[in-house]
Write an enzyme that holds these catalytic residues in place. Sequence first.
Site, PDB file in Angstrom:
ATOM      1  N   HIS A  31      14.090  10.594 -12.295  1.00 29.99           N
ATOM      2  CA  HIS A  31      13.156  11.717 -12.183  1.00 29.99           C
ATOM      3  C   HIS A  31      13.018  12.134 -10.715  1.00 29.99           C
ATOM      4  O   HIS A  31      12.104  11.691 -10.014  1.00 29.99           O
ATOM      5  CB  HIS A  31      11.791  11.334 -12.772  1.00 29.99           C
ATOM      6  CG  HIS A  31      11.772  11.325 -14.260  1.00 29.99           C
ATOM      7  ND1 HIS A  31      11.376  12.414 -15.009  1.00 29.99           N
ATOM      8  CD2 HIS A  31      12.139  10.371 -15.146  1.00 29.99           C
ATOM      9  CE1 HIS A  31      11.483  12.129 -16.294  1.00 29.99           C
ATOM     10  NE2 HIS A  31      11.956  10.894 -16.412  1.00 29.99           N
TER      11      HIS A  31
ATOM     12  N   GLU B 214      11.968  14.828  -9.499  1.00 30.98           N
ATOM     13  CA  GLU B 214      10.772  15.624  -9.239  1.00 30.98           C
ATOM     14  C   GLU B 214       9.583  14.776  -8.830  1.00 30.98           C
ATOM     15  O   GLU B 214       8.662  15.257  -8.150  1.00 30.98           O
ATOM     16  CB  GLU B 214      10.421  16.469 -10.474  1.00 30.98           C
ATOM     17  CG  GLU B 214       9.745  15.751 -11.616  1.00 30.98           C
ATOM     18  CD  GLU B 214      10.653  14.884 -12.470  1.00 30.98           C
ATOM     19  OE1 GLU B 214      10.138  14.206 -13.386  1.00 30.98           O
ATOM     20  OE2 GLU B 214      11.890  14.877 -12.223  1.00 30.98           O
TER      21      GLU B 214
ATOM     22  N   CYS C 273      16.791  12.997 -16.937  1.00 30.65           N
ATOM     23  CA  CYS C 273      16.440  11.948 -17.902  1.00 30.65           C
ATOM     24  C   CYS C 273      16.889  12.338 -19.320  1.00 30.65           C
ATOM     25  O   CYS C 273      18.076  12.330 -19.598  1.00 30.65           O
ATOM     26  CB  CYS C 273      14.951  11.629 -17.812  1.00 30.65           C
ATOM     27  SG  CYS C 273      14.527  10.041 -18.588  1.00 30.65           S
TER      28      CYS C 273
END
Length: 236
Positions: free
Chosen positions: A213, A215, A114
């Site tokens: 993202h 994660e 990001c």
Amino acid sequence: MDAPVVGLTTYRQQAAWGVWDTRADLLPSEYAVAVEAAGGVPLLLPPVALPSAAERIVARIDALVISGGADVDPGRYGAAPHERTAGWQPERDAWELALLTAADEVGLPVLGICRGMQLMAVHAGGTLDQHTPDLVGHDDHSPGGDVYGDVEVETEPGSLLAELVGPRVEVSCHHHQSVASHPGFTAVARADDGTVEAMESTSDRWRLAVQWHPETRVEVGLMAGLVDAARRHTAP
């Protein structure tokens, strides 16, 4: 082989936990969990202003993640702030740019997430579009608050990214800015509205960045690729 150490840059801001409400160096735990799930050892890297700190850190880690966070200071790429650009942190910008410079000097594998993608573009001499909705006419990339936008992206055939995540993937986005120019990198994923959602190095070095993202979904492809690159970087 020992698990490689992956450095993760952090936020520095006001935070509350337990009885405390104070300035803190922090990062959502999903980042560390994703690194560990891929076989790496996560190490948090808060901003440091000491001379040579970035070089010393880079010498002790096997890969680097430039994490998500606030907008990059538009002065870093010669632009005046858009009315929606806010919250940039000069100390974090300076620290992460120094880490990227040090990483370049030793060929360290780097993943940008990001804001990390945006900062990597700026570090390379690129520029940002400061408010993507002005270009695409919608807020799907950042619906607001703590909600992620579900965005379909198509990857470039033959790219490293395509090898790691496949030809098309739904991702979790939370960005109101995007990369406009990216010298030294090739755009390797786009949303259906044309927004560049990923870029990778034009050289053989492992440098990859995504606007989404990974994660948040413990996305194994990207982190596994980074950890594998870290192992190869440190192999005798």
